[in-house]
Scaffold this motif. Structure first.
Motif, PDB file in Angstrom:
ATOM      1  N   ALA A 275       0.867  -1.178   0.000  1.00  0.00           N
ATOM      2  CA  ALA A 275       0.000   0.000   0.000  1.00  0.00           C
ATOM      3  C   ALA A 275       0.898   1.221   0.000  1.00  0.00           C
ATOM      4  O   ALA A 275       1.956   1.237   0.653  1.00  0.00           O
ATOM      5  CB  ALA A 275      -0.909   0.022   1.221  1.00  0.00           C
ATOM      6  N   GLU A 276       0.496   2.234  -0.750  1.00  0.00           N
ATOM      7  CA  GLU A 276       1.260   3.476  -0.743  1.00  0.00           C
ATOM      8  C   GLU A 276       1.237   4.078   0.662  1.00  0.00           C
ATOM      9  O   GLU A 276       0.271   3.915   1.419  1.00  0.00           O
ATOM     10  CB  GLU A 276       0.670   4.472  -1.746  1.00  0.00           C
ATOM     11  CG  GLU A 276       0.840   4.046  -3.189  1.00  0.00           C
ATOM     12  CD  GLU A 276       0.300   5.083  -4.159  1.00  0.00           C
ATOM     13  OE1 GLU A 276       0.344   6.292  -3.815  1.00  0.00           O
ATOM     14  OE2 GLU A 276      -0.166   4.695  -5.244  1.00  0.00           O
ATOM     15  N   ILE A 277       2.318   4.782   1.003  1.00  0.00           N
ATOM     16  CA  ILE A 277       2.421   5.430   2.305  1.00  0.00           C
ATOM     17  C   ILE A 277       1.634   6.737   2.264  1.00  0.00           C
ATOM     18  O   ILE A 277       1.822   7.558   1.355  1.00  0.00           O
ATOM     19  CB  ILE A 277       3.898   5.692   2.658  1.00  0.00           C
ATOM     20  CG1 ILE A 277       4.647   4.353   2.772  1.00  0.00           C
ATOM     21  CG2 ILE A 277       4.021   6.497   3.941  1.00  0.00           C
ATOM     22  CD1 ILE A 277       6.153   4.505   2.794  1.00  0.00           C
ATOM     23  N   VAL A 278       0.765   6.921   3.233  1.00  0.00           N
ATOM     24  CA  VAL A 278      -0.049   8.133   3.315  1.00  0.00           C
ATOM     25  C   VAL A 278       0.613   9.109   4.275  1.00  0.00           C
ATOM     26  O   VAL A 278       0.876   8.760   5.430  1.00  0.00           O
ATOM     27  CB  VAL A 278      -1.480   7.813   3.795  1.00  0.00           C
ATOM     28  CG1 VAL A 278      -2.307   9.089   3.905  1.00  0.00           C
ATOM     29  CG2 VAL A 278      -2.139   6.816   2.850  1.00  0.00           C
ATOM     30  N   PRO A 279       0.933  10.330   3.812  1.00  0.00           N
ATOM     31  CA  PRO A 279       1.598  11.297   4.698  1.00  0.00           C
ATOM     32  C   PRO A 279       0.777  11.567   5.966  1.00  0.00           C
ATOM     33  O   PRO A 279      -0.448  11.722   5.911  1.00  0.00           O
ATOM     34  CB  PRO A 279       1.712  12.556   3.835  1.00  0.00           C
ATOM     35  CG  PRO A 279       1.684  12.051   2.428  1.00  0.00           C
ATOM     36  CD  PRO A 279       0.770  10.857   2.444  1.00  0.00           C
ATOM     37  N   ASP A 280       1.462  11.595   7.098  1.00  0.00           N
ATOM     38  CA  ASP A 280       0.839  11.906   8.388  1.00  0.00           C
ATOM     39  C   ASP A 280       1.044  13.387   8.666  1.00  0.00           C
ATOM     40  O   ASP A 280       2.135  13.821   9.016  1.00  0.00           O
ATOM     41  CB  ASP A 280       1.479  11.059   9.484  1.00  0.00           C
ATOM     42  CG  ASP A 280       0.916  11.365  10.865  1.00  0.00           C
ATOM     43  OD1 ASP A 280      -0.024  12.168  10.952  1.00  0.00           O
ATOM     44  OD2 ASP A 280       1.429  10.797  11.849  1.00  0.00           O
ATOM     45  N   ARG A 281       0.003  14.177   8.511  1.00  0.00           N
ATOM     46  CA  ARG A 281       0.109  15.631   8.674  1.00  0.00           C
ATOM     47  C   ARG A 281      -0.341  16.090  10.063  1.00  0.00           C
ATOM     48  O   ARG A 281      -0.534  17.276  10.300  1.00  0.00           O
ATOM     49  CB  ARG A 281      -0.711  16.339   7.603  1.00  0.00           C
ATOM     50  CG  ARG A 281      -0.316  15.913   6.186  1.00  0.00           C
ATOM     51  CD  ARG A 281      -1.037  16.719   5.134  1.00  0.00           C
ATOM     52  NE  ARG A 281      -0.827  16.165   3.802  1.00  0.00           N
ATOM     53  CZ  ARG A 281       0.268  16.355   3.077  1.00  0.00           C
ATOM     54  NH1 ARG A 281       1.259  17.085   3.573  1.00  0.00           N
ATOM     55  NH2 ARG A 281       0.389  15.820   1.872  1.00  0.00           N
ATOM     56  N   ALA A 282      -0.483  15.125  10.974  1.00  0.00           N
ATOM     57  CA  ALA A 282      -0.947  15.495  12.325  1.00  0.00           C
ATOM     58  C   ALA A 282       0.126  16.283  13.070  1.00  0.00           C
ATOM     59  O   ALA A 282       1.307  16.069  12.882  1.00  0.00           O
ATOM     60  CB  ALA A 282      -1.281  14.222  13.095  1.00  0.00           C
TER      61      ALA A 282
END
Length: 533
Positions: free
Chosen positions: A526-533
């Protein structure tokens, strides 16, 4: 951007084109992200290694995703001119593919100004961009098993010069007498990322062309070792290799890390004799090694277990155990039996092996041919004399795992990606379900595997060169995978379906020929989803 998993500590950033790749690379060089260890640029990707105790892949992706990719990289003031004899085997084929005459191919190649986009494949191999679009030709259908050093070649949008004799599939249009990789030069690689490059036709120049590049940097001084103790090798069925923890920070010159394949056993060998954990040791394949020591010393053997016999000056024979310090006296002859399990043993001496580092490391890289020479019959190695940094010997070392034997099935955990989506569901299921034989063609570069069924691809396209990590499971056209070990090339052109988890790399380095491997995926791709938290 796409963020693709490689392993637990490595990801790939996929971009639209080379311009975006170079812009992001320049941005990360100018404003580094804390926790990033290494970056390998390639045609449309950056491979980034990070410290998991500092960063997660998701937070790293978030930090990268906001970077400006519109900036153009200013041209370098460094210009390298390469003399060429345009006599390549594929010159006529290139003319046919482009619809040009041979003279027009040469004229367009020499009229272009190229830029070194990145280095990879081999030390000193620069991927040059910016040439005439008419000269963009595909790789050869059947790669050659050996291309001579100095071959000037084309492939796709790139031009390049082979720094050493090696296999390759680029179209050869000529040769140059210049050395592209020279360890007596600083830096050794003639091509550095960002340098401008022009080629000129030797047939049209009358002046003499030197075959080396001069440097204002003085050669390193010759060091006379004053060691009171040395070993002389009396048997080496397979030459031993000097190794340490690896060579880092040289990816810009196309040099990967190398280093001991079983790092846990390597560190244990040094702790056993009281060395710093990174002191140089000998990596010995399958045992059978023997030597005579000239003075008193302390040794240890770890990794693949071998019987250890010591013949002293009075003719007495004693036996010793692995993972224990062993005291030696002048004239002792040490013989290692053959390893019944595992593939590599680590021989350490208190004080370390006194060898000159190459590019900051004592590791021998068998693919790049960088580092100390292999240690064969008759070799003499000095043992370090300094007590600085030494500690008491360790009596509590033990192996982290039982080394496998030929015939054993070894299970290795795999992180899926970065190119799992190039394979069908059946191909991915095949990777996880079948058992692979470890073939005799395996070495420190990689374990060549043979399985009952080839891995089925759904994407038949040619993959632009991109960075590869230790543990990568690369799948060539045959569909039979290759598991990359420490001496793997920095970049590769075949898709990687998954990568062995870091905690199983030491085990992978101990798998002998004729053992078997089963891969156990621990993630789904799965592509890595940026964590913008």
């Amino acid at each position: 951007m796409r963020f693709l998993p490689v392993s637990l500590t490595v990801l790939i950033v996929e971009l639209k084109d080379l311009d975006e790749t170079l812009a992001l690379f320049a941005s990360l060089e100018a404003q580094p992200v804390d926790g990033v260890v290494d970056i390998v640029p390639a045609a449309r990707t950056l491979m980034i290694r990070f410290r998991p105790e500092t960063l997660t892949a998701e937070r790293l992706a978030a930090a990268i995703s906001t970077r400006d990719l519109s900036a153009k990289i200013p041209p370098s003031d460094m210009l390298v001119e390469i003399p060429v004899s345009y006599d390549g085997e594929d010159l006529q084929d290139v003319a046919d593919l482009t619809g040009l005459s041979i003279a027009e191919v040469i004229e367009r190649h020499t009229a272009s100004e190229f830029t070194v986009a990145f280095c990879g494949f081999a030390p000193g191999f620069g991927y040059l961009v910016g040439g005439d679009p008419m000269l963009q030709v595909p790789r050869r259908q059947s790669p050659r098993t050996k291309i001579p050093a100095g071959s000037v070649a084309l492939a796709g949008a790139f031009s390049g010069v082979y720094p050493q004799a090696s296999p390759g599939g680029w179209q050869i249009i000529g040769t140059t007498p210049l050395k592209m990789w020279d360890l007596t030069r600083e830096p050794p690689a003639l091509f550095q990322p960002g340098y401008r490059v022009r080629f000129f036709d030797l047939a049209k120049r009358t002046q003499t062309v030197t075959t080396s590049v001069t440097s204002d940097v003085a050669p390193p001084p010759v060091i006379e070792h004053a060691a009171s103790t040395s070993i002389r090798v009396t048997a080496a069925p397979m030459p031993a290799l000097v190794q340490d923890l690896g060579r880092f920070g040289q990816t810009g010159q196309g040099v990967s890390s190398a280093g001991a394949l079983d790092q846990g056993a390597f560190r244990a060998a040094n702790r056993t004799v009281g060395n710093p954990v990174g002191a140089a040791c000998l990596e010995i394949a399958l045992g059978g090694f023997s030597f005579e020591i000239s003075g008193p010393g302390v040794m240890a053997l770890t990794g693949a277990p071998c019987p250890v016999a010591i013949l002293d000056a009075k003719g007495r024979v004693t036996e010793a155990s692995s993972y224990q310090p062993i005291s030696l006296e002048a004239g002792d002859r040490v013989t290692l039996g053959f390893a019944a399990r595992g593939a590599r043993s680590y021989l350490s001496f208190r004080g370390g092996i006194d060898v000159a580092p190459v590019l900051g490391s004592a590791s021998t890289d068998t693919l790049a041919v960088v580092g100390p020479e292999a240690v064969g019959l008759g070799a003499v190695l000095a043992i370090g004399t300094s007590e600085r940094g030494l500690s008491p010997v360790s009596l509590t070392e033990s192996p982290a795992f039982d080394c496998p034997t030929p015939g054993d099935i070894v299970t290795l955990d795999v992180v899926m990606g970065p190119r799992s989506d190039w394979f069908t569901e059946h191909g991915i299921a095949t990777l996880a379900s079948q058992v692979y034989d470890v073939t005799p063609q395996s070495n420190r570069v990689g374990i060549r595997l043979s399985g009952p069924e080839s891995l089925e691809r759904k994407d038949k396209a040619e993959l632009p060169s991109e960075g590869t990590a230790t543990g990568a499971i690369q799948v060539p056209h045959s569909g039979q995978p290759v598991l990359f070990l420490a001496d793997h090339p920095l970049t590769g052109g075949y898709p990687v379906i998954g990568t062995v988890a870091e905690y199983h790399l030491d085990l992978a380095g101990q798998i002998p020929v004729n053992a078997k491997i089963q891969f156990r995926p621990i993630t789904r791709f799965a592509e890595i989803v940026p964590d913008r938290a």
